[in-house]
Design a protein around this motif. Sequence first.
Motif, mmCIF file in Angstrom:
data_model
loop_
_atom_site.group_PDB
_atom_site.id
_atom_site.type_symbol
_atom_site.label_atom_id
_atom_site.label_comp_id
_atom_site.label_asym_id
_atom_site.label_seq_id
_atom_site.Cartn_x
_atom_site.Cartn_y
_atom_site.Cartn_z
ATOM 1 N N CYS A 22 58.381 17.394 78.517
ATOM 2 C CA CYS A 22 58.453 18.364 77.476
ATOM 3 C C CYS A 22 56.460 18.108 76.887
ATOM 4 C CB CYS A 22 58.577 17.512 75.747
ATOM 5 S SG CYS A 22 57.967 17.810 74.293
ATOM 6 N N ALA A 23 56.064 19.725 76.942
ATOM 7 C CA ALA A 23 54.087 19.171 77.107
ATOM 8 C C ALA A 23 53.895 19.700 75.374
ATOM 9 C CB ALA A 23 54.120 19.930 78.360
ATOM 10 N N ALA A 24 53.122 18.742 74.777
ATOM 11 C CA ALA A 24 52.974 19.276 74.384
ATOM 12 C C ALA A 24 51.522 19.851 74.412
ATOM 13 C CB ALA A 24 52.355 18.354 72.351
ATOM 14 N N SER A 25 50.758 21.085 73.003
ATOM 15 C CA SER A 25 49.636 22.171 73.771
ATOM 16 C C SER A 25 49.393 22.319 72.629
ATOM 17 C CB SER A 25 49.960 23.188 74.226
ATOM 18 O OG SER A 25 51.020 24.134 73.903
ATOM 19 N N GLY A 26 48.284 22.718 71.893
ATOM 20 C CA GLY A 26 47.293 22.798 71.046
ATOM 21 C C GLY A 26 46.324 21.469 70.364
ATOM 22 N N SER A 27 46.116 21.798 69.148
ATOM 23 C CA SER A 27 45.260 21.199 68.502
ATOM 24 C C SER A 27 45.704 19.818 67.729
ATOM 25 C CB SER A 27 45.125 21.535 67.275
ATOM 26 O OG SER A 27 43.735 21.635 66.802
ATOM 27 N N ILE A 28 46.207 19.303 68.420
ATOM 28 C CA ILE A 28 46.323 17.982 68.285
ATOM 29 C C ILE A 28 45.120 16.438 68.474
ATOM 30 C CG2 ILE A 28 48.079 16.021 69.177
ATOM 31 C CD1 ILE A 28 49.024 17.946 70.702
ATOM 32 N N PHE A 29 45.295 16.261 67.046
ATOM 33 C CA PHE A 29 44.049 15.373 66.751
ATOM 34 C C PHE A 29 44.553 13.268 67.051
ATOM 35 C CE2 PHE A 29 40.300 13.478 65.207
ATOM 36 C CZ PHE A 29 40.111 11.691 64.152
ATOM 37 N N SER A 30 45.832 13.091 67.318
ATOM 38 C CA SER A 30 46.260 11.577 67.509
ATOM 39 C C SER A 30 47.409 11.924 67.267
ATOM 40 C CB SER A 30 45.919 10.647 66.684
ATOM 41 O OG SER A 30 46.337 10.020 66.885
ATOM 42 N N ILE A 31 48.131 11.172 68.757
ATOM 43 C CA ILE A 31 49.531 11.016 68.985
ATOM 44 C C ILE A 31 50.248 9.779 68.324
ATOM 45 C CG2 ILE A 31 51.730 10.906 70.325
ATOM 46 C CD1 ILE A 31 50.218 13.429 72.223
ATOM 47 N N LYS A 96 60.678 15.213 70.127
ATOM 48 C CA LYS A 96 59.748 15.355 68.632
ATOM 49 C C LYS A 96 58.717 14.927 68.901
ATOM 50 C CE LYS A 96 60.194 13.172 64.333
ATOM 51 N NZ LYS A 96 61.368 11.872 63.537
ATOM 52 N N LEU A 97 57.523 15.423 68.538
ATOM 53 C CA LEU A 97 56.262 14.735 68.491
ATOM 54 C C LEU A 97 55.936 14.648 66.846
ATOM 55 C CD1 LEU A 97 53.250 14.613 69.490
ATOM 56 C CD2 LEU A 97 52.579 16.818 69.201
ATOM 57 N N THR A 98 55.118 13.143 66.915
ATOM 58 C CA THR A 98 54.690 13.330 65.365
ATOM 59 C C THR A 98 53.184 13.219 65.674
ATOM 60 O OG1 THR A 98 55.455 11.127 65.424
ATOM 61 C CG2 THR A 98 56.724 12.092 64.317
ATOM 62 N N THR A 99 52.533 13.394 64.325
ATOM 63 C CA THR A 99 50.925 12.985 64.969
ATOM 64 C C THR A 99 50.256 12.743 63.274
ATOM 65 O OG1 THR A 99 50.609 15.855 64.079
ATOM 66 C CG2 THR A 99 51.111 15.217 66.425
ATOM 67 N N THR A 100 49.108 12.305 63.617
ATOM 68 C CA THR A 100 47.963 12.234 62.779
ATOM 69 C C THR A 100 46.731 12.878 63.102
ATOM 70 O OG1 THR A 100 48.860 9.855 61.961
ATOM 71 C CG2 THR A 100 46.522 10.508 61.739
ATOM 72 N N ASP A 101 47.071 13.974 61.842
ATOM 73 C CA ASP A 101 44.961 14.304 61.942
ATOM 74 C C ASP A 101 43.683 13.862 61.546
ATOM 75 O OD1 ASP A 101 45.335 16.679 58.228
ATOM 76 O OD2 ASP A 101 45.083 14.247 59.069
ATOM 77 N N TYR A 102 42.657 14.121 61.362
ATOM 78 C CA TYR A 102 41.553 13.477 60.925
ATOM 79 C C TYR A 102 41.856 12.938 59.449
ATOM 80 C CZ TYR A 102 40.087 17.571 58.295
ATOM 81 O OH TYR A 102 40.201 18.122 57.337
ATOM 82 N N SER A 103 42.009 13.473 58.938
ATOM 83 C CA SER A 103 42.185 12.874 57.491
ATOM 84 C C SER A 103 43.737 12.071 57.451
ATOM 85 C CB SER A 103 42.643 13.923 56.665
ATOM 86 O OG SER A 103 43.562 14.493 56.609
ATOM 87 N N GLY A 104 44.577 11.699 58.095
ATOM 88 C CA GLY A 104 45.174 10.670 57.992
ATOM 89 C C GLY A 104 46.849 10.946 58.016
ATOM 90 N N ARG A 105 46.644 12.714 57.651
ATOM 91 C CA ARG A 105 47.999 13.122 57.647
ATOM 92 C C ARG A 105 48.761 13.290 58.615
ATOM 93 N NH1 ARG A 105 47.416 19.607 55.462
ATOM 94 N NH2 ARG A 105 46.795 19.824 57.938
ATOM 95 N N GLY A 106 50.068 12.957 58.391
ATOM 96 C CA GLY A 106 50.653 13.224 59.362
ATOM 97 C C GLY A 106 51.596 14.509 59.621
ATOM 98 N N THR A 107 52.111 14.879 60.802
ATOM 99 C CA THR A 107 52.390 16.206 60.748
ATOM 100 C C THR A 107 54.152 15.980 62.176
ATOM 101 O OG1 THR A 107 50.784 17.465 60.463
ATOM 102 C CG2 THR A 107 52.307 18.848 61.608
ATOM 103 N N ILE A 108 55.075 16.708 62.359
ATOM 104 C CA ILE A 108 55.922 16.612 63.037
ATOM 105 C C ILE A 108 56.262 18.396 63.406
ATOM 106 C CG2 ILE A 108 58.922 15.926 63.341
ATOM 107 C CD1 ILE A 108 58.520 14.373 60.793
#
Length: 120
Positions: A22-31, A96-108
């Motif tokens: 599973c390869a993730a691409s795009g704008s990823i700040f932190s996994i 499934k990928l969970t990330t955190t952006d520069y503001s600390g917001r999490g996204t799935i």
Amino acid sequence: QVQLVESGGGLVQAGGSLKLSCAASGSIFSINTMCWYRQAPGKQRELVARITSGGSTNYADSVKGRITISGDNAKNTVYLQMSSLKPEDTAVYYCKLTTTDYSGRGTIYWGKGTLVTVSS
């Protein structure tokens, strides 16, 4: 926007092996974590394995000893090495990928899935 692309599914005989990617691409700040789930026909989606950005792993009891999750942080890719496969492992496998952006917001994020069929 983040995209997940799974690959490696297919048809295998019982006792055989497969490796999913599973390869993730795009704008990823932190996994935070990358996971593999699966959903068999008529059943709920279930967690198969999880790996954190620090490398900690955990597995469903049904796959312990047969399946290994690993990750390549440089490639934002997670793998699922499956061996000693059983017909009951037949399912669509989702990343499934969970990330955190520069503001600390999490996204799935979810991938579209790859089908694994184990014949008896």
